[in-house]
Structures are given as C-alpha cells and as structure tokens.
Write a protein that holds these residues in place. Structure first.
Motif, PDB file in Angstrom:
ATOM      1  N   GLY A 260       0.833  -1.208   0.000  1.00 26.68           N
ATOM      2  CA  GLY A 260       0.000   0.000   0.000  1.00 26.68           C
ATOM      3  C   GLY A 260       0.861   1.249   0.000  1.00 26.68           C
ATOM      4  N   ALA A 261       1.908   1.211   0.808  1.00 24.87           N
ATOM      5  CA  ALA A 261       2.812   2.372   0.873  1.00 24.87           C
ATOM      6  C   ALA A 261       3.444   2.615  -0.489  1.00 24.87           C
ATOM      7  CB  ALA A 261       3.891   2.134   1.932  1.00 24.87           C
ATOM      8  N   ASP A 262       3.834   1.512  -1.150  1.00 26.19           N
ATOM      9  CA  ASP A 262       4.441   1.637  -2.488  1.00 26.19           C
ATOM     10  C   ASP A 262       3.450   2.226  -3.479  1.00 26.19           C
ATOM     11  OD1 ASP A 262       6.938   0.811  -1.981  1.00 26.19           O
ATOM     12  OD2 ASP A 262       6.652  -1.277  -2.606  1.00 26.19           O
ATOM     13  N   THR A 263       2.217   1.710  -3.426  1.00 27.17           N
ATOM     14  CA  THR A 263       1.188   2.181  -4.366  1.00 27.17           C
ATOM     15  C   THR A 263       0.955   3.683  -4.187  1.00 27.17           C
ATOM     16  OG1 THR A 263       0.133   0.025  -4.263  1.00 27.17           O
ATOM     17  CG2 THR A 263      -1.202   1.824  -5.121  1.00 27.17           C
ATOM     18  N   LEU A 264       0.808   4.106  -2.934  1.00 26.87           N
ATOM     19  CA  LEU A 264       0.555   5.531  -2.674  1.00 26.87           C
ATOM     20  C   LEU A 264       1.774   6.383  -3.043  1.00 26.87           C
ATOM     21  CD1 LEU A 264      -1.433   5.286   0.681  1.00 26.87           C
ATOM     22  CD2 LEU A 264      -2.318   5.788  -1.612  1.00 26.87           C
ATOM     23  N   ALA A 265       2.962   5.803  -2.824  1.00 28.24           N
ATOM     24  CA  ALA A 265       4.180   6.546  -3.187  1.00 28.24           C
ATOM     25  C   ALA A 265       4.262   6.713  -4.697  1.00 28.24           C
ATOM     26  CB  ALA A 265       5.415   5.819  -2.669  1.00 28.24           C
ATOM     27  N   ARG A 266       3.884   5.639  -5.425  1.00 26.92           N
ATOM     28  CA  ARG A 266       3.905   5.740  -6.893  1.00 26.92           C
ATOM     29  C   ARG A 266       2.921   6.812  -7.369  1.00 26.92           C
ATOM     30  NH1 ARG A 266       2.107   1.271  -9.497  1.00 26.92           N
ATOM     31  NH2 ARG A 266       2.060  -0.078  -7.666  1.00 26.92           N
ATOM     32  N   LEU A 267       1.753   6.825  -6.691  1.00 26.36           N
ATOM     33  CA  LEU A 267       0.746   7.830  -7.045  1.00 26.36           C
ATOM     34  C   LEU A 267       1.287   9.247  -6.792  1.00 26.36           C
ATOM     35  CD1 LEU A 267      -2.154   8.404  -7.958  1.00 26.36           C
ATOM     36  CD2 LEU A 267      -2.847   8.298  -5.567  1.00 26.36           C
ATOM     37  N   LYS A 268       1.982   9.381  -5.668  1.00 25.04           N
ATOM     38  CA  LYS A 268       2.551  10.700  -5.340  1.00 25.04           C
ATOM     39  C   LYS A 268       3.609  11.098  -6.370  1.00 25.04           C
ATOM     40  CE  LYS A 268       4.396  13.492  -1.710  1.00 25.04           C
ATOM     41  NZ  LYS A 268       5.514  13.650  -0.825  1.00 25.04           N
ATOM     42  N   LYS A 269       4.401  10.098  -6.761  1.00 25.01           N
ATOM     43  CA  LYS A 269       5.443  10.382  -7.764  1.00 25.01           C
ATOM     44  C   LYS A 269       4.804  10.820  -9.087  1.00 25.01           C
ATOM     45  CE  LYS A 269       9.217   8.065 -10.158  1.00 25.01           C
ATOM     46  NZ  LYS A 269       9.943   6.807 -10.296  1.00 25.01           N
ATOM     47  N   GLU A 270       3.735  10.083  -9.467  1.00 23.80           N
ATOM     48  CA  GLU A 270       2.999  10.458 -10.694  1.00 23.80           C
ATOM     49  C   GLU A 270       2.519  11.904 -10.609  1.00 23.80           C
ATOM     50  OE1 GLU A 270       2.095   9.060 -13.607  1.00 23.80           O
ATOM     51  OE2 GLU A 270       3.319   7.286 -13.226  1.00 23.80           O
ATOM     52  N   GLN A 271       1.992  12.234  -9.420  1.00 18.05           N
ATOM     53  CA  GLN A 271       1.457  13.590  -9.252  1.00 18.05           C
ATOM     54  C   GLN A 271       2.567  14.637  -9.383  1.00 18.05           C
ATOM     55  OE1 GLN A 271       0.896  14.979  -5.395  1.00 18.05           O
ATOM     56  NE2 GLN A 271      -0.621  16.539  -5.919  1.00 18.05           N
ATOM     57  N   GLU A 272       3.687  14.389  -8.732  1.00 17.71           N
ATOM     58  CA  GLU A 272       4.754  15.400  -8.755  1.00 17.71           C
ATOM     59  C   GLU A 272       5.387  15.497 -10.147  1.00 17.71           C
ATOM     60  OE1 GLU A 272       7.371  15.071  -5.391  1.00 17.71           O
ATOM     61  OE2 GLU A 272       5.759  15.646  -4.016  1.00 17.71           O
ATOM     62  N   MET A 273       5.425  14.361 -10.831  1.00 18.50           N
ATOM     63  CA  MET A 273       5.936  14.415 -12.201  1.00 18.50           C
ATOM     64  C   MET A 273       4.969  15.181 -13.104  1.00 18.50           C
ATOM     65  SD  MET A 273       7.658  10.643 -12.507  1.00 18.50           S
ATOM     66  CE  MET A 273       7.856  10.611 -14.246  1.00 18.50           C
ATOM     67  N   ALA A 274       3.680  14.968 -12.867  1.00 15.44           N
ATOM     68  CA  ALA A 274       2.680  15.714 -13.653  1.00 15.44           C
ATOM     69  C   ALA A 274       2.794  17.203 -13.361  1.00 15.44           C
ATOM     70  CB  ALA A 274       1.277  15.215 -13.325  1.00 15.44           C
ATOM     71  N   ARG A 275       3.038  17.551 -12.104  1.00 15.21           N
ATOM     72  CA  ARG A 275       3.218  18.967 -11.749  1.00 15.21           C
ATOM     73  C   ARG A 275       4.453  19.540 -12.437  1.00 15.21           C
ATOM     74  NH1 ARG A 275       0.474  20.951  -7.038  1.00 15.21           N
ATOM     75  NH2 ARG A 275       2.147  22.463  -6.830  1.00 15.21           N
ATOM     76  N   ALA A 276       5.506  18.719 -12.497  1.00 14.40           N
ATOM     77  CA  ALA A 276       6.739  19.168 -13.176  1.00 14.40           C
ATOM     78  C   ALA A 276       6.458  19.430 -14.658  1.00 14.40           C
ATOM     79  CB  ALA A 276       7.833  18.127 -13.022  1.00 14.40           C
TER      80      ALA A 276
END
Lengths: 224, 200
Positions: free
Chosen positions: B85-101
């Motif tokens: 679960g932690a990995d899944t949420l971390a991946r989601l966060k990474k996706e979000q920050e990459m999208a922001r970039a």
C-alpha cells in the motif's frame, strides 16, 4: 620695342581668366571634399554603431556554450522543481497500526518525491539548450533590426551625396563665367592685335589727344 | 542693372528631408519601445503563473480522487497499512509530482511562446517603420499590436493525469478476481470449488 597695348590687355585678360578658372576648379574640389568629408564622418558614425551592435551579437557566442546552457537549464529546473512539490494529502491508518507503517509510508513517500525532483531537474536541464538558444535568438533578432535600421539610415544619408556633389560641381560656375569672359576678351584682343590690319595703336594714342584719323584703316576723308 | 538670381537649394532640402526622415524613424522607435514596455519579465512571469493557476488545481482535484480510490482499493484489499500500500501511494505521489513538473515545464513554454510572439510583432513594426518612416503610423500600429498581444492566451485543457494509474489498480483487482496474481490480496479470488467463473 614697344608692346602693343591691345596685345598686352589681351594677354592680361587671359592670365586673369586662367587664374579664375584655376580658382573655380579649386573651389569645386574644396566643396566636393567638404561634401565627402561630411558624409564620411556620418558613415563612420553609422559604421561604429553597426560594429558595436555586431560585437554585441558576437558576444552571445563568445560565452562558454556549455555554461550558458547549464545556467539556463538550472534556472528552468529550479522553477520546475519548486512547482513540482505537491501539498501532502493525509492517508488514513488504523489506530492499531504499528509505527513502522508510518515510517515505511514516509520513506516511500520521500523516495517518490526525490525521484520526482530528479525528474524535474532532468526536465529543466533538458530544455536548457532551447532556452539559451531562445535568449540568443531574441537578442540577435533585436540586433539584426538595429543593424538593418542603421543600414537604412546610412543608405539614406549616402543617397543625398550625389546631389550634394552635383551642387559642389556647380560651385565654381560664377568664377568660370567670369573666366570665360576674360578668356574670350583676351582671345578677341589677341586676334585683333595679331591679325588686324592698319597701324597699331600706341600707348600715347590710347591715352593722348584724340586722333584725327580713324583708329585703324584709311584716314577719314570726305567722299567725293 | 541687377538680374534676379535664382538660388538652387535643392541639395539643402534633400539633406534636410533625410535628417527629418532619420529623426522620424528614431521617434517611431521610441513609440514602439513605449508601447512594448509592459512586455517585461513581470508580464512573462504572469503568464507562467496563469498557466500554473489553471492547471495545478485541476491536477490536485484529480490527484485527490485518485488517492481516494487508491486508499479505498487498498483498504478493501487490506494492504493500506502494508508495504504494498505504501508503495502504491508513493507511486501515485510520484505520478502527481511528475505531472506537476510537466505542467511547470508547459508554463515555461507558454511564456516562451508569448515572448516569441511579442518579439515577432515588434520586429514587424520596426520593419514597417523603416519602410514608411512615419512615426505616427508606427505608434498607432504599436499600440494596436500591443493590445492584441495583451489578450489572455488560451490554454489547452488538462487530460486525465491518473487515469492510467487507477485503471491499473482496477485491472489488478479484476485480474485477482479472475484467478491471476493481481494485487495478491486474496480478497478478489473466487471460490475454487465450483465451476462458475466471472468473466469481466
């Protein structure tokens, strides 16, 4: 030997005419030089402005391209990284969840942010070359406009020079006119003195009492 | 007897006209510079900020929904507190920050495009001024062109930033339900005794 006064006057007139012609030619040369000197000064000013602008353009390529690209990329990366950082959203956990769960979550979240930060940096640096080139293009474009305008002004100024030279060529016209008069009179006098018939006048006859006879040719007598 | 003398001053007039033309061009340049003065660094920063203000809230909404779906999905599977679960949420966060970039990069592109447009417009005006040497026409054209350039740019809509991520999550649950490994939660597996099988 006594010099013929007409011949002397004719020679004098021709000397004066030649002197005036010479003076007229000098005046024309002087006027033409003044026109060309003034235009040269103007063109030199345009040339210096152009050289300065060109040096500025060249300056864009005298900087280390690697450094320029790196700086532009770092500026972009800083902006992207700053805006990539996202506000956190709380994730619910069970009350009985051990602390290690929160630690694991924080660790993976930090890793994700670190990876995203690297992505932001890479994205920023990737655009560094384009950003540096764009800045150069803007600067070069403006300089090109300045150079074009400079050339336009220089050409406009040079365009008046033929007219000014034409006017300078006419600067000796007045003197030349007098010179022509003197020369013409001299030539007439010389022709009269050298090829005329009858007795030549003397200085005395020119300035003495009026002659009883005509100036030249047969004496005045009543026709029968 | 004095003859009237006609003085030819055509040369002086020509030089005078040229000086006037050059002065007119310089006046026109000042008019253009004045009209384009508002297009400074602040203006381009404003375009960047407009793009960020347009895209980031949309992305934040999408992220909130995707996060909620992920949390529910992980909670259903009992993985919310696990490392998966932690990995899944971390991946989601990474996706979000990459999208922001990527959005920040797009904001920079918008300002670069705007700056290019402004420079092109200015170049056209300067060319027209050089050709016409008419400062009043150049000034009115500069004001008109600057007005058009000041109009707000249109921004492309933001697509579905996390659709792929949530679709993968749903597919994983579906796969598990169909008997594949999926999320390896065991929650979506069907009883193995019967012959019935749900086909998604």
């Amino acid at each position: 030997m006594c010099l013929d006064p007409i011949l002397a006057a004719a020679v004098g007139a021709q000397v004066v005419g030649t002197f005036m012609q010479n003076k007229a030619a000098k005046k024309v040369t002087s006027e033409r030089n003044a026109v060309l000197d003034a235009e040269n000064a103007r063109q030199e000013q345009f040339r210096q402005q152009g050289a300065q602008t060109f040096a500025d353009s060249l300056g864009y390529y005298q900087k280390d391209p690697k450094q320029t690209t790196q700086t532009a990329g770092e500026d972009r990366a800083a902006f992207i990284r700053e805006n990539a950082a996202a506000p956190a959203i709380a994730t619910p956990t069970r009350g009985s969840a051990p602390a290690i769960v929160a630690e694991e979550r924080n660790r993976t979240s930090d890793n994700a942010s670190r990876d995203a930060g690297s992505f932001a940096d890479a994205l920023g640096l990737l655009g560094g070359h384009d950003a540096a080139m764009f800045d150069r293009r803007v600067g070069l474009g403006r300089n090109a406009l300045d150079l074009g305008q400079n050339a336009n002004l220089a050409a406009g100024s040079a365009g008046v020079v033929p007219l000014e030279l034409e006017a300078a060529n006419r600067a000796g016209d007045r003197l030349n006119g007098f010179a022509d008069l003197f020369n013409g009179a001299g030539q007439l006098g010389m022709a009269y003195s050298l090829f005329g018939t009858g007795p030549k006048p003397t200085w005395g006859s020119l300035f003495g009492p009026p002659a009883s006879a005509s100036f030249r040719g047969a004496p005045l007598t009543a026709h029968p | 007897m004095c003859l009237p003398t006609l003085k030819d001053n055509s040369t002086e007039l020509a030089r005078q006209r040229e000086a006037q033309r050059q002065q007119a061009i310089q006046q026109g340049m000042s008019s253009i510079d004045t009209a384009f003065q508002p297009f400074n660094d602040d203006y381009y920063s404003g375009i960047q900020q407009n793009a960020l203000d347009f895209y980031l809230p949309q992305l934040q909404d999408q992220y909130r929904d995707a996060h909620k779906q992920s949390v529910l999905s992980l909670a259903r599977s009992g993985n919310l507190s696990g490392s998966s679960g932690a990995d899944t949420l971390a991946r989601l966060k990474k996706e979000q920050e990459m999208a922001r970039a990527r959005i920040a990069d797009r904001a920079l592109q918008y300002s670069t495009t705007a700056r290019g447009d402004v420079e092109n417009a200015r170049a056209q005006l300067v060319s027209q001024l050089n050709a016409s040497a008419d400062p009043s026409a150049a000034a009115s054209a500069a004001v008109a062109r600057a007005g058009v350039l000041s109009a707000p740019p249109t921004f492309d809509p933001l697509g579905d930033a996390f659709g792929k991520f949530t679709a993968n999550l749903a597919n994983a649950a579906g796969a598990e339900r169909a008997g594949y490994r999926g999320l390896e939660t065991g929650l979506f597996k069907l009883p193995t005794g019967g012959s019935a099988r749900v086909v998604n």
